[in-house]
Design an enzyme around this catalytic site. Structure first.
Site, PDB file in Angstrom:
ATOM      1  N   LYS A 116       0.741  -1.399  -0.062  1.00  0.00           N
ATOM      2  CA  LYS A 116       0.118   0.197  -0.022  1.00  0.00           C
ATOM      3  C   LYS A 116       0.925   1.131  -0.016  1.00  0.00           C
ATOM      4  O   LYS A 116       0.515   2.218  -0.615  1.00  0.00           O
ATOM      5  CB  LYS A 116      -0.891  -0.078   1.250  1.00  0.00           C
ATOM      6  CG  LYS A 116      -2.081  -0.901   1.087  1.00  0.00           C
ATOM      7  CD  LYS A 116      -2.973  -0.776   2.425  1.00  0.00           C
ATOM      8  CE  LYS A 116      -3.723  -2.013   3.088  1.00  0.00           C
ATOM      9  NZ  LYS A 116      -4.931  -2.091   2.243  1.00  0.00           N
ATOM     10  N   GLU A 200      -2.320   6.998   7.897  1.00  0.00           N
ATOM     11  CA  GLU A 200      -3.263   7.895   7.352  1.00  0.00           C
ATOM     12  C   GLU A 200      -4.163   8.671   8.179  1.00  0.00           C
ATOM     13  O   GLU A 200      -4.339   8.396   9.052  1.00  0.00           O
ATOM     14  CB  GLU A 200      -4.186   7.145   6.131  1.00  0.00           C
ATOM     15  CG  GLU A 200      -3.483   6.762   4.978  1.00  0.00           C
ATOM     16  CD  GLU A 200      -4.680   5.908   4.393  1.00  0.00           C
ATOM     17  OE1 GLU A 200      -5.726   5.745   4.603  1.00  0.00           O
ATOM     18  OE2 GLU A 200      -4.077   5.258   3.133  1.00  0.00           O
ATOM     19  N   HIS A 235     -14.049  -2.235   9.098  1.00  0.00           N
ATOM     20  CA  HIS A 235     -13.489  -1.835   7.955  1.00  0.00           C
ATOM     21  C   HIS A 235     -13.675  -3.008   6.841  1.00  0.00           C
ATOM     22  O   HIS A 235     -12.806  -3.117   6.067  1.00  0.00           O
ATOM     23  CB  HIS A 235     -11.967  -1.530   8.023  1.00  0.00           C
ATOM     24  CG  HIS A 235     -11.944  -0.304   8.932  1.00  0.00           C
ATOM     25  ND1 HIS A 235     -11.393  -0.118  10.205  1.00  0.00           N
ATOM     26  CD2 HIS A 235     -12.723   0.861   8.948  1.00  0.00           C
ATOM     27  CE1 HIS A 235     -11.495   1.004  10.645  1.00  0.00           C
ATOM     28  NE2 HIS A 235     -12.431   1.487  10.080  1.00  0.00           N
ATOM     29  N   ARG A 291      -6.551  -8.176  -8.737  1.00  0.00           N
ATOM     30  CA  ARG A 291      -7.263  -9.615  -8.994  1.00  0.00           C
ATOM     31  C   ARG A 291      -8.795  -9.239  -8.999  1.00  0.00           C
ATOM     32  O   ARG A 291      -9.157  -7.990  -8.935  1.00  0.00           O
ATOM     33  CB  ARG A 291      -7.035 -10.359  -7.578  1.00  0.00           C
ATOM     34  CG  ARG A 291      -7.330  -9.367  -6.419  1.00  0.00           C
ATOM     35  CD  ARG A 291      -7.504 -10.203  -5.074  1.00  0.00           C
ATOM     36  NE  ARG A 291      -7.630  -9.504  -3.898  1.00  0.00           N
ATOM     37  CZ  ARG A 291      -8.506  -8.972  -3.418  1.00  0.00           C
ATOM     38  NH1 ARG A 291      -9.818  -8.861  -3.953  1.00  0.00           N
ATOM     39  NH2 ARG A 291      -8.574  -8.050  -2.480  1.00  0.00           N
TER      40      ARG A 291
END
Ligand code: ADP
Length: 656
Positions: A116, A200, A235, A291
């Site tokens: 990420k 973040e 999440h 994917r």
């Protein structure tokens, strides 16, 4: 085109890929672990190869065994599904080395998007907007804490190599940062073998909107519109839909362009999803999944395309079947993920046998993707998904209407499910109005607990259980076989000791002619009851009114499904001491089968209520067991690394 492919996966995704391959005249090879020898995907495939013991890392994740199975079976290509090896660059490289096509993107694209953090750096350079944050290499805890302070709390700590919400922590205050960082890093290391994290800004009311992209090896890249996956728990996506409520064409086009830019930046080929988080009309790149996604069916339902077919064509070197301007978005589709889990216990996976499974009837507008059948087990080894239900309509209200109806048709017995939650969300006026963001479930805790059944519903359920016990056929000779008892003492009535939702009921049944009974139900309702088998179900007649109920004899209990809800009626032994032996707050038990990862106390320790005692890990999610009261640890039966059974008593505790 390939003539034979291997599917390196299990469950509903393996079944899903097999369906398209079969339609295209491609032979299929399944792989399976010891736990899956009789699984549905194994039965559906043309051939199936064993790849090792139940734990995924000893079977589905063993690259050399999968490649060997492909080679020996003569498969020309491997479809990795999602999860497992689908985003593993070494696996894609191993396929190439073995001369087998990998039905997925090039190795370099997987690598580039695999982290990420690294993918964010790449996207920043490509001009794709990012959430404010830190995604650097330096992982010094002091530096990370300083970055978190600079970004401003609340922040989100994410595993760089992350997925599935693992290694993710929201941190509200600076003083909690160090502990959250350590937990996230530990979970990241155990799940992905990589402890690195990024930080973040934690957006308060965002929506998760992702773009399905597709690229071929001839330089074409298209966007297949968006999916809104904002309804989440911890999440993780629960409901997904396309198109996103409130999306306007200009923003769709802008997001589609950004997603295609992201794909082109890494030389992408195949199916991919670019995930954005969106707030106040702005959108920010989160990550790209290289994917097929779990929720790809909603895109299929609104485009009329088969994305697995596209994957196979692209992997075989063909150009994309359609150009961007030929793609059409039509109608609306919503997917609900049906999981064996317990929303009331923080969504813990619920393992066990699916004693009964009734799924909605499939139509062109109602699709059920599943990997299990009645009788199969949900094990602690793999994802506890039971099925995906996807419903389409001409518009969102029509799709939602179908979804509600189809959810009401589901009957699952043997494991706990999130069906109550799904039904409550689908029925919620804010969801219907498209007013939701990723905090929807957390902000509406009422959707987590199903409304208590009405008195009439309870009476019907108890009557169904009673009739199952009283009916002559199907009453086995077990200790609570009442028919024999009745014959022995010749009494005209019989007492049944039942318990429904924790409430004990002593129900008197008076024998009437022709196999009917008068049942004294709680609340003064005494209907005349009769019942006849109706396939899997029972036609229950109460005072002349017929109802269809599903009744299942379980160990010491009767499962009753009625009006879209399932209930377990315990048949309590009249000789057993009342109340059971659970001493409540003095024992700390494992709520699910799990592995002990940390033991934080020793025998004799004095601890305060709420203090962490043990950390367990199940399904790669950490779970902290805490002291139920102020007191002292009397005995401790847990060692790091040990596997513990559901219900195992790990700590005995003397409350003060
Ligand atoms: P994973 O790959 O582990 O599933 P993602 O990065 O895809 O993790 O994020 C999963 C979910 O977490 C998102 O859909 C969103 O709900 C939430 N999320 C991620 N980043 C943020 C953020 N910066 N602020 C608020 N919520 C976030």
């Amino acid at each position: 085109m390939f003539t034979k492919i291997l599917i390196a996966n299990r469950g509903e995704i393996a079944c899903r890929v097999i369906a398209t391959a079969r339609r295209m005249g491609i032979a299929t090879v399944a792989v399976f672990s010891e736990a899956d020898a009789r699984a549905r995907h194994v039965q559906l495939a043309d051939e199936a190869w064993p790849v090792g013991p139940a734990p995924a890392r000893e079977s589905y994740l063993r690259i050399e065994r999968i490649i060997e199975a492909a080679r020996r079976s003569g498969a020309q290509a491997i479809h990795p599904g999602y999860g497992f090896l689908s985003e593993n660059a070494e696996f894609a490289a191993a396929c190439a080395e073995a001369g087998i096509a990998f039905i997925g993107p090039p190795v370099e694209a997987i690598r580039a998007m695999g982290s990420k953090a690294a993918s964010k750096a790449l996207m920043e350079a490509a001009g794709v907007p990012l959430v404010p944050g830190y995604h650097g290499e330096d992982q010094d805890p002091g530096l990370l804490a300083a970055e978190a302070a600079r970004i401003g709390f609340p922040v989100l700590v994410k595993a760089s190599a992350g997925g599935g919400g693992k290694g993710m922590r929201v941190v509200e205050r600076a003083e909690d940062f160090a502990e959250a960082l350590a937990g996230a890093a530990r979970e990241a290391a155990s799940s992905f073998g990589d402890a690195r994290v990024l930080i973040e800004k934690y957006l308060q009311r965002p929506r998760h909107i992702e773009i399905q992209v597709f690229a071929d090896s001839h330089g074409n890249t298209v966007s297949l519109f968006e999916r809104d996956c904002s309804v989440q728990r911890r999440h993780q996506k629960v409901l997904e839909e396309a198109p996103a409520p409130g999306m306007d064409p200009a923003r769709r086009a802008a997001m589609g362009r950004a997603a295609c830019d992201a794909a082109r930046a890494v030389g992408y080929v195949g199916a991919g999803t670019v995930e954005f988080i969106s707030e106040d009309g702005d959108f920010y790149f989160m990550e790209m999944n290289t994917r097929l996604q779990v929720e790809h069916p909603v895109t299929e339902m609104v485009t009329g395309l088969d994305l697995v077919e596209w994957q196979l064509r692209v992997a075989a070197g063909e150009p994309l079947p359609l150009r961007e301007e030929e793609l059409r978005l039509s109608g609306h589709a919503i997917e609900a993920r049906i999981y064996a889990e317990d929303p009331a216990r923080d969504f813990l996976p619920s393992t066990g046998t699916l004693h009964h499974l009734r799924q909605p009837r499939e139509t062109p507008d109602v699709r059920v993707d599943t990997g299990v059948r009645a009788g199969d087990a949900i094990t602690p080894y793999y994802d506890p998904m039971i099925a995906k239900l996807i419903c389409r309509g001409a518009d969102r209200p029509a799709a939602l209407h179908r979804l509600r109806a189809a959810l009401a048709e589901y009957e699952v017995m043997g494991v706990r499910t999130n069906l109550g939650l799904l039904r409550a969300v689908a029925a919620h006026p804010d969801f219907a109005a498209g007013r939701f963001d990723t905090g929807f479930i957390a902000r509406h805790p009422e959707v987590m607990t199903e409304a208590a059944p009405s008195a009439e519903e309870r009476g019907t359920v108890l009557a169904a259980a009673a009739m199952a016990l009283l009916r002559a056929e199907g009453v086995p000779a077990d200790p609570w076989s009442l028919r024999d008892a009745w014959r022995l003492n010749g009494d005209p009535w019989q007492e049944l000791h039942l318990s429904l939702d924790g409430e004990e009921v002593v129900l008197r049944a008076h024998a009437l002619p022709e196999g009917t009974w008068r049942l004294d139900l709680p609340g003064g309702w005494s209907p005349v009851a009769g019942a006849e088998p109706d396939g899997e179900a029972l036609r229950l007649r109460l005072d002349g009114v017929e109802r269809r109920v599903t009744v299942l004899r379980l160990e010491g209990a009767i499962g009753v499904a009625h009006a879209g809800r399932t209930h377990t009626v315990l048949v309590t032994d009249p000789l057993a001491p009342p109340g059971g032996t659970e001493a409540g707050s003095e024992r700390v038990v494992a709520p699910i089968p799990a592995r002990v990862v940390r033991v934080l106390v020793s025998e004799g320790d004095a601890v305060a209520k709420g203090a962490p005692l043990l950390v367990l890990e199940a399904m790669k999610t950490e779970l902290t067991l805490r002291a139920p009261a102020d007191g002292r640890v009397e005995s401790l039966r847990a060692a790091v690394g040990e596997m513990v059974e559901e219900g195992a008593q790990l700590v005995t505790f003397a409350a003060e």
